[in-house]
Design a protein around this motif. Structure first.
Motif, PDB file in Angstrom:
ATOM      1  N   GLU A  64       2.145  20.279  -6.044  1.00 37.34           N
ATOM      2  CA  GLU A  64       3.477  19.668  -6.092  1.00 37.34           C
ATOM      3  C   GLU A  64       4.007  19.405  -4.689  1.00 37.34           C
ATOM      4  OE1 GLU A  64       8.006  21.031  -7.332  1.00 37.34           O
ATOM      5  OE2 GLU A  64       6.292  22.007  -8.300  1.00 37.34           O
ATOM      6  N   GLY A  65       3.855  20.391  -3.801  1.00 39.22           N
ATOM      7  CA  GLY A  65       4.362  20.222  -2.446  1.00 39.22           C
ATOM      8  C   GLY A  65       3.663  19.103  -1.701  1.00 39.22           C
ATOM      9  N   LEU A  66       2.343  19.078  -1.775  1.00 36.10           N
ATOM     10  CA  LEU A  66       1.589  18.041  -1.071  1.00 36.10           C
ATOM     11  C   LEU A  66       1.937  16.643  -1.572  1.00 36.10           C
ATOM     12  CD1 LEU A  66      -1.934  19.745  -0.894  1.00 36.10           C
ATOM     13  CD2 LEU A  66      -0.363  19.339   1.022  1.00 36.10           C
ATOM     14  N   THR A  67       2.015  16.489  -2.875  1.00 36.75           N
ATOM     15  CA  THR A  67       2.258  15.158  -3.440  1.00 36.75           C
ATOM     16  C   THR A  67       3.722  14.733  -3.326  1.00 36.75           C
ATOM     17  OG1 THR A  67       2.430  16.190  -5.634  1.00 36.75           O
ATOM     18  CG2 THR A  67       0.308  15.250  -5.018  1.00 36.75           C
ATOM     19  N   LEU A  68       4.640  15.676  -3.555  1.00 32.34           N
ATOM     20  CA  LEU A  68       6.059  15.337  -3.464  1.00 32.34           C
ATOM     21  C   LEU A  68       6.440  14.958  -2.043  1.00 32.34           C
ATOM     22  CD1 LEU A  68       8.831  15.154  -4.829  1.00 32.34           C
ATOM     23  CD2 LEU A  68       9.133  17.599  -4.386  1.00 32.34           C
ATOM     24  N   LEU A  69       6.023  15.765  -1.080  1.00 29.98           N
ATOM     25  CA  LEU A  69       6.341  15.460   0.309  1.00 29.98           C
ATOM     26  C   LEU A  69       5.577  14.236   0.801  1.00 29.98           C
ATOM     27  CD1 LEU A  69       6.535  19.040   1.874  1.00 29.98           C
ATOM     28  CD2 LEU A  69       8.319  17.656   0.810  1.00 29.98           C
ATOM     29  N   GLY A  70       4.366  14.044   0.267  1.00 33.23           N
ATOM     30  CA  GLY A  70       3.627  12.827   0.609  1.00 33.23           C
ATOM     31  C   GLY A  70       4.321  11.578   0.094  1.00 33.23           C
ATOM     32  N   ALA A  71       4.843  11.641  -1.137  1.00 33.22           N
ATOM     33  CA  ALA A  71       5.579  10.502  -1.702  1.00 33.22           C
ATOM     34  C   ALA A  71       6.837  10.222  -0.886  1.00 33.22           C
ATOM     35  CB  ALA A  71       5.938  10.788  -3.157  1.00 33.22           C
ATOM     36  N   PHE A  72       7.519  11.297  -0.448  1.00 25.77           N
ATOM     37  CA  PHE A  72       8.722  11.098   0.360  1.00 25.77           C
ATOM     38  C   PHE A  72       8.372  10.500   1.724  1.00 25.77           C
ATOM     39  CE2 PHE A  72      11.963  12.829   3.351  1.00 25.77           C
ATOM     40  CZ  PHE A  72      13.030  12.075   2.883  1.00 25.77           C
ATOM     41  N   TRP A  73       7.226  10.901   2.266  1.00 25.00           N
ATOM     42  CA  TRP A  73       6.794  10.329   3.540  1.00 25.00           C
ATOM     43  C   TRP A  73       6.604   8.812   3.411  1.00 25.00           C
ATOM     44  CZ3 TRP A  73       6.524  12.121   8.388  1.00 25.00           C
ATOM     45  CH2 TRP A  73       5.732  11.433   9.314  1.00 25.00           C
ATOM     46  N   CYS A  74       5.988   8.389   2.312  1.00 22.38           N
ATOM     47  CA  CYS A  74       5.814   6.946   2.071  1.00 22.38           C
ATOM     48  C   CYS A  74       7.171   6.268   1.900  1.00 22.38           C
ATOM     49  CB  CYS A  74       4.957   6.724   0.830  1.00 22.38           C
ATOM     50  SG  CYS A  74       3.255   7.298   0.969  1.00 22.38           S
ATOM     51  N   TYR A  75       8.065   6.903   1.157  1.00 23.71           N
ATOM     52  CA  TYR A  75       9.420   6.375   0.951  1.00 23.71           C
ATOM     53  C   TYR A  75      10.149   6.216   2.282  1.00 23.71           C
ATOM     54  CZ  TYR A  75      14.456   6.913   0.064  1.00 23.71           C
ATOM     55  OH  TYR A  75      15.821   6.781   0.090  1.00 23.71           O
ATOM     56  N   ALA A  76      10.073   7.254   3.130  1.00 18.45           N
ATOM     57  CA  ALA A  76      10.775   7.211   4.412  1.00 18.45           C
ATOM     58  C   ALA A  76      10.240   6.091   5.292  1.00 18.45           C
ATOM     59  CB  ALA A  76      10.642   8.565   5.114  1.00 18.45           C
ATOM     60  N   HIS A  77       8.933   5.848   5.271  1.00 17.85           N
ATOM     61  CA  HIS A  77       8.368   4.793   6.099  1.00 17.85           C
ATOM     62  C   HIS A  77       8.711   3.412   5.564  1.00 17.85           C
ATOM     63  CE1 HIS A  77       6.181   7.809   8.366  1.00 17.85           C
ATOM     64  NE2 HIS A  77       5.820   6.862   9.203  1.00 17.85           N
ATOM     65  N   GLN A  78       8.940   3.310   4.262  1.00 11.81           N
ATOM     66  CA  GLN A  78       9.422   2.036   3.736  1.00 11.81           C
ATOM     67  C   GLN A  78      10.853   1.778   4.170  1.00 11.81           C
ATOM     68  OE1 GLN A  78       8.501   1.012  -0.525  1.00 11.81           O
ATOM     69  NE2 GLN A  78       7.721   3.108  -0.504  1.00 11.81           N
ATOM     70  N   GLN A 102       0.825  -1.206   0.000  1.00  8.45           N
ATOM     71  CA  GLN A 102       0.000   0.000   0.000  1.00  8.45           C
ATOM     72  C   GLN A 102       0.861   1.258   0.000  1.00  8.45           C
ATOM     73  OE1 GLN A 102      -2.303  -1.021   3.534  1.00  8.45           O
ATOM     74  NE2 GLN A 102      -4.160  -1.223   2.288  1.00  8.45           N
ATOM     75  N   LEU A 103       1.958   1.213   0.769  1.00  6.49           N
ATOM     76  CA  LEU A 103       2.869   2.359   0.787  1.00  6.49           C
ATOM     77  C   LEU A 103       3.481   2.592  -0.580  1.00  6.49           C
ATOM     78  CD1 LEU A 103       4.842   2.042   4.157  1.00  6.49           C
ATOM     79  CD2 LEU A 103       3.407   3.949   3.438  1.00  6.49           C
ATOM     80  N   VAL A 104       3.905   1.512  -1.231  1.00  6.66           N
ATOM     81  CA  VAL A 104       4.519   1.629  -2.558  1.00  6.66           C
ATOM     82  C   VAL A 104       3.513   2.188  -3.555  1.00  6.66           C
ATOM     83  CG1 VAL A 104       5.493   0.336  -4.498  1.00  6.66           C
ATOM     84  CG2 VAL A 104       6.217  -0.182  -2.162  1.00  6.66           C
ATOM     85  N   GLY A 105       2.275   1.662  -3.531  1.00  6.57           N
ATOM     86  CA  GLY A 105       1.256   2.139  -4.453  1.00  6.57           C
ATOM     87  C   GLY A 105       0.953   3.613  -4.248  1.00  6.57           C
ATOM     88  N   ARG A 106       0.860   4.021  -2.991  1.00  9.82           N
ATOM     89  CA  ARG A 106       0.584   5.433  -2.710  1.00  9.82           C
ATOM     90  C   ARG A 106       1.765   6.314  -3.111  1.00  9.82           C
ATOM     91  NH1 ARG A 106      -2.394   6.837   2.810  1.00  9.82           N
ATOM     92  NH2 ARG A 106      -3.857   5.482   1.686  1.00  9.82           N
ATOM     93  N   GLN A 107       2.973   5.827  -2.871  1.00 12.86           N
ATOM     94  CA  GLN A 107       4.164   6.589  -3.246  1.00 12.86           C
ATOM     95  C   GLN A 107       4.230   6.810  -4.752  1.00 12.86           C
ATOM     96  OE1 GLN A 107       7.968   5.138  -1.652  1.00 12.86           O
ATOM     97  NE2 GLN A 107       8.897   5.509  -3.655  1.00 12.86           N
ATOM     98  N   VAL A 108       3.964   5.763  -5.522  1.00  8.17           N
ATOM     99  CA  VAL A 108       4.004   5.871  -6.986  1.00  8.17           C
ATOM    100  C   VAL A 108       2.947   6.846  -7.485  1.00  8.17           C
ATOM    101  CG1 VAL A 108       3.628   4.602  -9.137  1.00  8.17           C
ATOM    102  CG2 VAL A 108       5.029   3.595  -7.323  1.00  8.17           C
ATOM    103  N   LEU A 109       1.733   6.739  -6.955  1.00  9.49           N
ATOM    104  CA  LEU A 109       0.661   7.639  -7.375  1.00  9.49           C
ATOM    105  C   LEU A 109       0.998   9.093  -7.058  1.00  9.49           C
ATOM    106  CD1 LEU A 109      -2.190   8.196  -8.433  1.00  9.49           C
ATOM    107  CD2 LEU A 109      -3.049   7.703  -6.126  1.00  9.49           C
ATOM    108  N   LEU A 110       1.455   9.352  -5.835  1.00  4.88           N
ATOM    109  CA  LEU A 110       1.790  10.711  -5.442  1.00  4.88           C
ATOM    110  C   LEU A 110       2.966  11.248  -6.256  1.00  4.88           C
ATOM    111  CD1 LEU A 110       1.441  10.385  -1.553  1.00  4.88           C
ATOM    112  CD2 LEU A 110      -0.059  11.664  -3.092  1.00  4.88           C
ATOM    113  N   GLY A 111       3.937  10.396  -6.535  1.00  2.46           N
ATOM    114  CA  GLY A 111       5.076  10.823  -7.339  1.00  2.46           C
ATOM    115  C   GLY A 111       4.666  11.207  -8.746  1.00  2.46           C
TER     116      GLY A 111
END
Length: 338
Positions: A139-153, A5-14
């Motif tokens: 851009e800010g919401l999605t980029l930082l959201g994708a990084f948040w998912c990345y960091a938790h992975q 789920q984290l990966v899927g959300r990260q890809v979408l946000l990215g």
């Protein structure tokens, strides 16, 4: 949330972040090529300065788009941590205040009847601000959201851990970090108070007169940046003293996010702005930029504070990711607090 789920959300946000970069990049490219679309007063800025500024900002957003694209690829998780963390730290400092300031400042202007420079149309047409800042917010919401998912992975085991349970570094390392970190936290707090006071229009000495004329949006920006700096000071203090009082019950991600955003904001909007002014003064010699007096001192200190926190974080990341976690979390590495 599981890993898939984290990966899927990260890809979408990215992917959304990459798309959000496109309008700004296209507009900047048109301006660099000489098209004056959306510009009302072409003569306000010299052509050479205008082109140079647009080239630099184009490249900065292009880096953000490249990082966002990297976060959509499987290889992104395997990339060196610093390769993503460093530009995302800078992006956090640039985008977070914008995401708060633009809607808040516009709302204050609408409620108070104050002039909103984004709606005046004296330099750029209003639709340019809507397009650019709207894209920045997405851009800010999605980029930082994708990084948040990345960091938790990558570091989820630590980020979810309470400060009291994070293994302490060696005494010498802890003392060295506090020797640098405590003055940085104090400096962030002082600078935050100064920014809030300036934003509220409270005079803080004769040097404040050298500040540029403030609109409701720039005043709101000062308050927002000051509050983020204060949050950064609080987060850094919690990381430096993780077993004080109720702080120990916090999950590591809370003070880490505060220190990250606060130090990045101070560096991006204070330090680098002062540095660009100082370089411009040195090249032109006109002395019109606020690089002297109290504003100049504040800008130089913001540059120093941001760099100190960046160095502390980089050293902690480099040292602690080299230490494997217990066998209960195979394949992961841990990051310690300051």
């Amino acid at each position: 949330m599981n890993t898939d789920q984290l990966v899927g959300r990260q890809v979408l946000l990215g992917r959304v972040a990459v798309a959000a970069c496109a309008p700004y990049l296209l507009l900047k490219l048109l301006w660099v090529l000489g098209h004056d679309i959306g510009i009302v007063d072409v003569g306000r800025v010299g052509r050479g300065t205008w082109i140079a500024g647009n080239v630099v900002t184009f490249l900065m957003d292009a880096v953000a788009a490249a990082i966002a694209y990297t976060l959509t690829r499987p290889s992104g998780v395997r990339a060196p941590a610093w390769l993503l963390a460093l530009p995302l730290w800078m992006a956090s400092g640039l985008l977070t205040p914008l995401m708060i300031t633009v809607p808040t400042g516009s709302a204050v202007a609408a409620l108070t009847g104050a002039a909103n420079p984004m709606a005046s149309g004296d330099f750029l047409e209003p639709w340019v601000y809507v397009l650019v800042y709207g894209a920045f917010i997405v851009e800010g919401l999605t980029l930082l959201g994708a990084f948040w998912c990345y960091a938790h992975q990558r570091w989820g085991t630590l980020l979810r851990r309470r400060l009291e349970s994070v293994p302490a570094p060696a005494p010498g390392v802890r003392a060295a970090r506090r020797l640098l970190g405590v003055p940085a936290a104090v400096l962030l707090a002082v600078l935050g108070i100064v920014d809030v006071l300036w934003g509220l229009g409270v005079p803080t000495g004769p040097g404040a007169a050298a500040l540029p004329a403030r609109s409701v949006v720039t005043a709101t920006s000062g308050v927002v940046q000051g509050l983020l700096a204060l949050a950064g000071a609080a987060g850094l203090a919690a990381l430096l003293f993780p077993r004080w009082g109720r702080v120990r019950r916090l999950r590591t991600r809370v003070p880490l996010a505060l220190a990250w955003l606060g130090s990045a904001t101070v560096f991006a909007w204070g330090g680098t702005m002062w540095l660009s002014w100082a370089v411009a003064d040195a090249l032109t010699g006109d002395g019109s930029a606020p690089t002297r007096g109290l504003p100049g001192l504040a800008g130089a200190l913001e540059l120093v504070a941001g760099l100190v926190v960046l160095c502390l974080g980089s050293l902690a990341l480099a040292a602690e990711t080299a230490c494997p976690v217990p066998s209960s979390a195979p394949g992961r590495k841990r990051v310690g607090t300051f």
